[in-house]
Design a protein around this motif. Sequence first.
Motif, short mmCIF file in Angstrom:
data_model
loop_
_atom_site.label_atom_id
_atom_site.label_comp_id
_atom_site.label_asym_id
_atom_site.label_seq_id
_atom_site.Cartn_x
_atom_site.Cartn_y
_atom_site.Cartn_z
N ILE A 83 51.46 18.65 74.01
CA ILE A 83 51.10 19.75 74.80
C ILE A 83 51.90 19.60 75.99
O ILE A 83 52.23 20.80 76.40
CB ILE A 83 49.30 19.78 75.39
CG1 ILE A 83 48.48 20.06 74.08
CG2 ILE A 83 49.15 20.58 76.42
CD1 ILE A 83 47.41 19.63 74.26
N ALA A 84 52.44 18.51 76.59
CA ALA A 84 53.15 18.50 77.66
C ALA A 84 54.70 19.20 77.09
O ALA A 84 55.12 19.88 78.14
CB ALA A 84 53.37 17.11 78.09
N GLN A 85 55.17 18.81 76.09
CA GLN A 85 56.39 19.29 75.44
C GLN A 85 56.12 20.77 75.41
O GLN A 85 57.20 21.71 75.85
CB GLN A 85 56.74 18.89 74.15
CG GLN A 85 58.13 19.21 73.66
CD GLN A 85 59.07 19.07 74.31
OE1 GLN A 85 59.27 17.89 75.05
NE2 GLN A 85 60.09 19.84 74.57
N LYS A 86 55.22 21.51 74.98
CA LYS A 86 54.83 22.86 74.96
C LYS A 86 54.76 23.63 76.24
O LYS A 86 55.42 24.66 76.36
CB LYS A 86 53.48 23.13 74.04
CG LYS A 86 53.30 24.60 73.92
CD LYS A 86 54.13 24.77 72.49
CE LYS A 86 53.56 25.73 71.43
NZ LYS A 86 54.57 26.14 70.48
N VAL A 87 54.22 22.77 77.25
CA VAL A 87 54.17 23.42 78.74
C VAL A 87 55.71 23.56 78.92
O VAL A 87 56.14 24.45 79.84
CB VAL A 87 53.29 22.64 79.62
CG1 VAL A 87 53.39 22.96 81.01
CG2 VAL A 87 51.92 22.81 79.32
N GLN A 88 56.46 22.47 78.64
CA GLN A 88 57.91 22.31 79.14
C GLN A 88 58.79 23.40 78.61
O GLN A 88 59.55 24.00 79.25
CB GLN A 88 58.52 20.98 79.02
CG GLN A 88 58.05 20.13 79.94
CD GLN A 88 58.38 18.63 79.51
OE1 GLN A 88 59.26 18.38 78.50
NE2 GLN A 88 58.23 17.69 80.39
#
Length: 124
Positions: A83-88
């Motif tokens: 999810i953090a990667q998706k936000v980035q």
Amino acid sequence: MDTDRIVGSAKEFAGRAEGAVGDMAGDAKTQASGKAREAAGTVQNLYGQAKDAVRDAADTATSYAKDAYENSGDTFRDGSKAIAQKVQDNPLGALLVAGGIGFALALLMSRPARRPPPRWRYYG
């Protein structure tokens, strides 16, 4: 792909074409109308992109939540990273999702409590 993206792209293209016709004809009204249609198409396209990003993020979060429930806490940590990667990868979509959630919470929290109407008793 969301239909707003398709319709927005079509409006944007039509606006560019209308603006080009206005440029060639020297008609300021047609140029302005083309620019307005192009801007509306761009906004609708961005809205569709945001909806796609939210849908993708929700699908990803759901699948990782199911895996975390079925497997163990390790999957949850992997899901958090995903999810953090998706936000980035898509900060605009994440910002729109966070803003929508904040707006909804603000509406819920600022709503006055419902009270029953007062009962008036008339004695005659």
